[in-house]
Motif scaffolding. Sequence first.
Motif, PDB file in Angstrom:
ATOM      1  N   MET A 111      -6.892   3.014  -0.396  1.00 13.04           N
ATOM      2  CA  MET A 111      -6.447   1.961  -1.302  1.00 13.04           C
ATOM      3  C   MET A 111      -6.997   0.615  -0.832  1.00 13.04           C
ATOM      4  N   ARG A 112      -7.197  -0.272  -1.795  1.00 15.06           N
ATOM      5  CA  ARG A 112      -7.689  -1.613  -1.457  1.00 15.06           C
ATOM      6  C   ARG A 112      -6.810  -2.644  -2.157  1.00 15.06           C
ATOM      7  N   ARG A 113      -6.474  -3.701  -1.409  1.00 15.45           N
ATOM      8  CA  ARG A 113      -5.707  -4.795  -1.984  1.00 15.45           C
ATOM      9  C   ARG A 113      -6.624  -5.575  -2.930  1.00 15.45           C
TER      10      ARG A 113
ATOM     11  N   ASP B  16      -6.948  -5.514   4.113  1.00 15.48           N
ATOM     12  CA  ASP B  16      -6.930  -5.205   2.682  1.00 15.48           C
ATOM     13  C   ASP B  16      -7.275  -3.757   2.356  1.00 15.48           C
TER      14      ASP B  16
ATOM     15  N   TRP C 270      -2.247  -3.383  -5.138  1.00 15.83           N
ATOM     16  CA  TRP C 270      -3.045  -2.340  -4.499  1.00 15.83           C
ATOM     17  C   TRP C 270      -3.494  -1.327  -5.530  1.00 15.83           C
TER      18      TRP C 270
ATOM     19  N   GLN D 187      -2.411   0.955   7.179  1.00 15.12           N
ATOM     20  CA  GLN D 187      -3.044  -0.221   6.585  1.00 15.12           C
ATOM     21  C   GLN D 187      -3.617  -1.124   7.657  1.00 15.12           C
TER      22      GLN D 187
ATOM     23  N   ALA E  63       0.830  -1.211   0.000  1.00 15.47           N
ATOM     24  CA  ALA E  63       0.000   0.000   0.000  1.00 15.47           C
ATOM     25  C   ALA E  63       0.862   1.258   0.000  1.00 15.47           C
TER      26      ALA E  63
END
Length: 126
Positions: free
Chosen positions: A102-104, A76, A110, A73, A7
Motif C-alpha cells: 500500500m502507498r499513502r 508512505d 492509503w 509501515q 495502512a
Amino acid sequence: MHLPKKAEDVHAALAAAFNTGDINQVYTIYDYNGIIVPEPGKVVSGKQQFEEAVKAIMAVKGTMEIKTVYCLQTGDVAVGRSEWNITDGDEVKVSAKGIEVMRRQADGSWKVVIDHAFGALDTLKA
C-alpha cells in the motif's frame, strides 16, 4: 466511501467496498498504476486489465472477509499479509492468503498498489 487514513485499515476497507457490490467503490481502494494478481500466475497491470481483473473477482457472489495477519509501515509505504475468503452462506467460494503493498496518497489516504491475492499460499510457484 471514505478511503482509509491508516495502512492497517486498508484490508477492512477493501472488504467493505467489495461487499457493497459497487465496483466503483472497489476501484477507489486501488492505485491504477500498480499491479494485481487476480489468480495464481497471472499478473496484470494497466487500467483496462486491472479493471477486468477486479470485475472477475466481483463476479464471485458472496461476502468477502479479510483478516489482517500483519501490516508493516515505513513512511508512505506499507506491506500487509492477509487471509481472505468469499463465502455464500456456508459455502466458501474462494479462500486465499495474500500479500499487499500500500502507498499513502497525497491526501493522506492509503491505496493498494500491489495486490498479490494468492501471494502467501504455501503451494504458490513464482
